[in-house]
Design a protein around this motif. Structure first.
Motif, PDB file in Angstrom:
ATOM      1  N   TYR A  46      -9.883  12.698 -20.222  1.00 53.17           N
ATOM      2  CA  TYR A  46      -8.456  13.052 -20.257  1.00 53.17           C
ATOM      3  C   TYR A  46      -7.722  12.205 -21.289  1.00 53.17           C
ATOM      4  O   TYR A  46      -6.944  12.737 -22.094  1.00 53.17           O
ATOM      5  N   ALA A  47      -7.972  10.909 -21.310  1.00 54.11           N
ATOM      6  CA  ALA A  47      -7.311  10.028 -22.284  1.00 54.11           C
ATOM      7  C   ALA A  47      -7.675  10.441 -23.702  1.00 54.11           C
ATOM      8  O   ALA A  47      -6.821  10.474 -24.594  1.00 54.11           O
ATOM      9  N   HIS A  48      -8.931  10.798 -23.904  1.00 55.74           N
ATOM     10  CA  HIS A  48      -9.367  11.292 -25.217  1.00 55.74           C
ATOM     11  C   HIS A  48      -8.609  12.571 -25.580  1.00 55.74           C
ATOM     12  O   HIS A  48      -8.140  12.733 -26.711  1.00 55.74           O
ATOM     13  N   GLY A  49      -8.464  13.457 -24.605  1.00 53.34           N
ATOM     14  CA  GLY A  49      -7.727  14.700 -24.839  1.00 53.34           C
ATOM     15  C   GLY A  49      -6.273  14.468 -25.198  1.00 53.34           C
ATOM     16  O   GLY A  49      -5.708  15.194 -26.018  1.00 53.34           O
ATOM     17  N   LEU A  50      -5.659  13.447 -24.578  1.00 53.42           N
ATOM     18  CA  LEU A  50      -4.270  13.126 -24.924  1.00 53.42           C
ATOM     19  C   LEU A  50      -4.127  12.784 -26.400  1.00 53.42           C
ATOM     20  O   LEU A  50      -3.221  13.271 -27.081  1.00 53.42           O
TER      21      LEU A  50
ATOM     22  N   LEU B 258      -2.383  15.066 -30.238  1.00 54.07           N
ATOM     23  CA  LEU B 258      -1.344  14.633 -31.181  1.00 54.07           C
ATOM     24  C   LEU B 258      -1.437  15.396 -32.501  1.00 54.07           C
ATOM     25  O   LEU B 258      -2.545  15.662 -32.989  1.00 54.07           O
ATOM     26  N   PRO B 259      -0.293  15.729 -33.099  1.00 56.80           N
ATOM     27  CA  PRO B 259      -0.307  16.436 -34.391  1.00 56.80           C
ATOM     28  C   PRO B 259      -0.989  15.634 -35.497  1.00 56.80           C
ATOM     29  O   PRO B 259      -1.530  16.225 -36.427  1.00 56.80           O
ATOM     30  N   THR B 260      -0.998  14.317 -35.393  1.00 55.39           N
ATOM     31  CA  THR B 260      -1.640  13.496 -36.411  1.00 55.39           C
ATOM     32  C   THR B 260      -3.149  13.401 -36.212  1.00 55.39           C
ATOM     33  O   THR B 260      -3.842  12.812 -37.036  1.00 55.39           O
ATOM     34  N   ARG B 261      -3.631  13.994 -35.137  1.00 56.35           N
ATOM     35  CA  ARG B 261      -5.072  14.008 -34.861  1.00 56.35           C
ATOM     36  C   ARG B 261      -5.538  15.468 -34.911  1.00 56.35           C
ATOM     37  O   ARG B 261      -5.215  16.177 -35.843  1.00 56.35           O
ATOM     38  N   ALA B 262      -6.254  15.936 -33.931  1.00 58.10           N
ATOM     39  CA  ALA B 262      -6.804  17.300 -33.955  1.00 58.10           C
ATOM     40  C   ALA B 262      -5.784  18.368 -33.577  1.00 58.10           C
ATOM     41  O   ALA B 262      -5.988  19.538 -33.844  1.00 58.10           O
ATOM     42  N   PHE B 263      -4.663  17.972 -32.933  1.00 64.15           N
ATOM     43  CA  PHE B 263      -3.621  18.902 -32.482  1.00 64.15           C
ATOM     44  C   PHE B 263      -4.220  19.988 -31.596  1.00 64.15           C
ATOM     45  O   PHE B 263      -3.933  21.161 -31.712  1.00 64.15           O
ATOM     46  N   ARG B 264      -5.102  19.534 -30.677  1.00 65.72           N
ATOM     47  CA  ARG B 264      -5.812  20.432 -29.773  1.00 65.72           C
ATOM     48  C   ARG B 264      -5.366  20.128 -28.353  1.00 65.72           C
ATOM     49  O   ARG B 264      -5.420  18.983 -27.911  1.00 65.72           O
ATOM     50  N   SER B 265      -4.941  21.159 -27.622  1.00 68.72           N
ATOM     51  CA  SER B 265      -4.466  20.953 -26.259  1.00 68.72           C
ATOM     52  C   SER B 265      -5.635  20.790 -25.291  1.00 68.72           C
ATOM     53  O   SER B 265      -6.763  21.166 -25.586  1.00 68.72           O
ATOM     54  N   ILE B 266      -5.320  20.231 -24.127  1.00 66.35           N
ATOM     55  CA  ILE B 266      -6.312  20.098 -23.061  1.00 66.35           C
ATOM     56  C   ILE B 266      -6.285  21.404 -22.261  1.00 66.35           C
ATOM     57  O   ILE B 266      -5.232  21.784 -21.755  1.00 66.35           O
ATOM     58  N   PRO B 267      -7.419  22.086 -22.143  1.00 71.07           N
ATOM     59  CA  PRO B 267      -7.426  23.348 -21.399  1.00 71.07           C
ATOM     60  C   PRO B 267      -7.071  23.145 -19.924  1.00 71.07           C
ATOM     61  O   PRO B 267      -7.265  22.070 -19.367  1.00 71.07           O
TER      62      PRO B 267
ATOM     63  N   ARG C 225     -10.628  20.474 -15.149  1.00 72.39           N
ATOM     64  CA  ARG C 225     -10.307  20.634 -16.567  1.00 72.39           C
ATOM     65  C   ARG C 225     -11.325  19.951 -17.480  1.00 72.39           C
ATOM     66  O   ARG C 225     -11.232  20.052 -18.697  1.00 72.39           O
ATOM     67  N   CYS C 226     -12.252  19.226 -16.888  1.00 69.90           N
ATOM     68  CA  CYS C 226     -13.157  18.374 -17.661  1.00 69.90           C
ATOM     69  C   CYS C 226     -14.425  19.120 -18.070  1.00 69.90           C
ATOM     70  O   CYS C 226     -15.113  19.694 -17.223  1.00 69.90           O
ATOM     71  N   PRO C 227     -14.770  19.085 -19.354  1.00 73.12           N
ATOM     72  CA  PRO C 227     -15.989  19.756 -19.805  1.00 73.12           C
ATOM     73  C   PRO C 227     -17.267  19.052 -19.346  1.00 73.12           C
ATOM     74  O   PRO C 227     -18.353  19.611 -19.441  1.00 73.12           O
ATOM     75  N   HIS C 228     -17.143  17.812 -18.830  1.00 79.06           N
ATOM     76  CA  HIS C 228     -18.313  17.043 -18.418  1.00 79.06           C
ATOM     77  C   HIS C 228     -18.497  16.998 -16.908  1.00 79.06           C
ATOM     78  O   HIS C 228     -19.404  16.331 -16.413  1.00 79.06           O
ATOM     79  N   ALA C 229     -17.656  17.688 -16.154  1.00 79.53           N
ATOM     80  CA  ALA C 229     -17.674  17.614 -14.694  1.00 79.53           C
ATOM     81  C   ALA C 229     -18.992  18.105 -14.110  1.00 79.53           C
ATOM     82  O   ALA C 229     -19.580  19.077 -14.589  1.00 79.53           O
TER      83      ALA C 229
END
Length: 148
Positions: free
Chosen positions: A80-84, A88-97, A115-119
């Motif tokens: 989740y912290a990685h997704g936050l 950011l627009p200055t990073r990948a600008f990718r939302s958390i599903p 929501r976690c892809p590793h669950a």
């Protein structure tokens, strides 16, 4: 001259110039030897002010880290912290599903699991906060644990 300054969303609704001024003032307060606790969704401002970061999800701390490690290398360990940061627009600008859970109906296990892809089924149990992380599937191990 307060020994502790608590700032709850100090940059919400401010234009970028006022955000910069506010973050600068908070950093000056911290640099003078006083404690500053900021509750914020503004990660850009947090990066300018924080020495340490605590990330919460659904009312639970999921990661504690030095700001330099969190915002730089190695980066956040919790998905989740990685997704936050990736949002950011200055990073990948990718939302958390997905969507956050209802706080009145939190699951017994990891609240981020849906929501976690590793669950996995391990996430049916709430992970304890150990070594600054509450996650069964961290992005990478702590350096001292890597060789163990």
């Amino acid at each position: 001259d307060a020994p502790l300054l608590l700032a709850d969303e100090p940059t919400t609704g401010l234009d970028r110039d006022l955000v910069d001024a506010t973050a600068g003032e908070l950093r000056r307060h911290a640099d003078s030897g006083r404690a500053v606790l900021i509750v914020t969704h503004d990660l850009t401002a947090a990066q300018r002010v924080a020495d340490r970061v605590a990330v919460m999800y659904a009312g639970r701390i999921v990661e504690l880290a030095l700001a330099a490690d969190f915002f730089g290398t190695p980066g956040p360990r919790h998905p989740y912290a990685h997704g936050l940061l990736e949002a950011l627009p200055t990073r990948a600008f990718r939302s958390i599903p997905g969507t956050p859970p209802e706080l009145s109906r939190l699951p017994d296990g990891c609240a981020f699991a849906p929501r976690c892809p590793h669950a996995t089924t391990a996430c049916d149990e709430q992970p304890p906060l150990r070594d600054g992380l509450a996650c069964h599937h961290p992005r990478f191990p702590l350096p001292e644990a890597a060789g163990a």
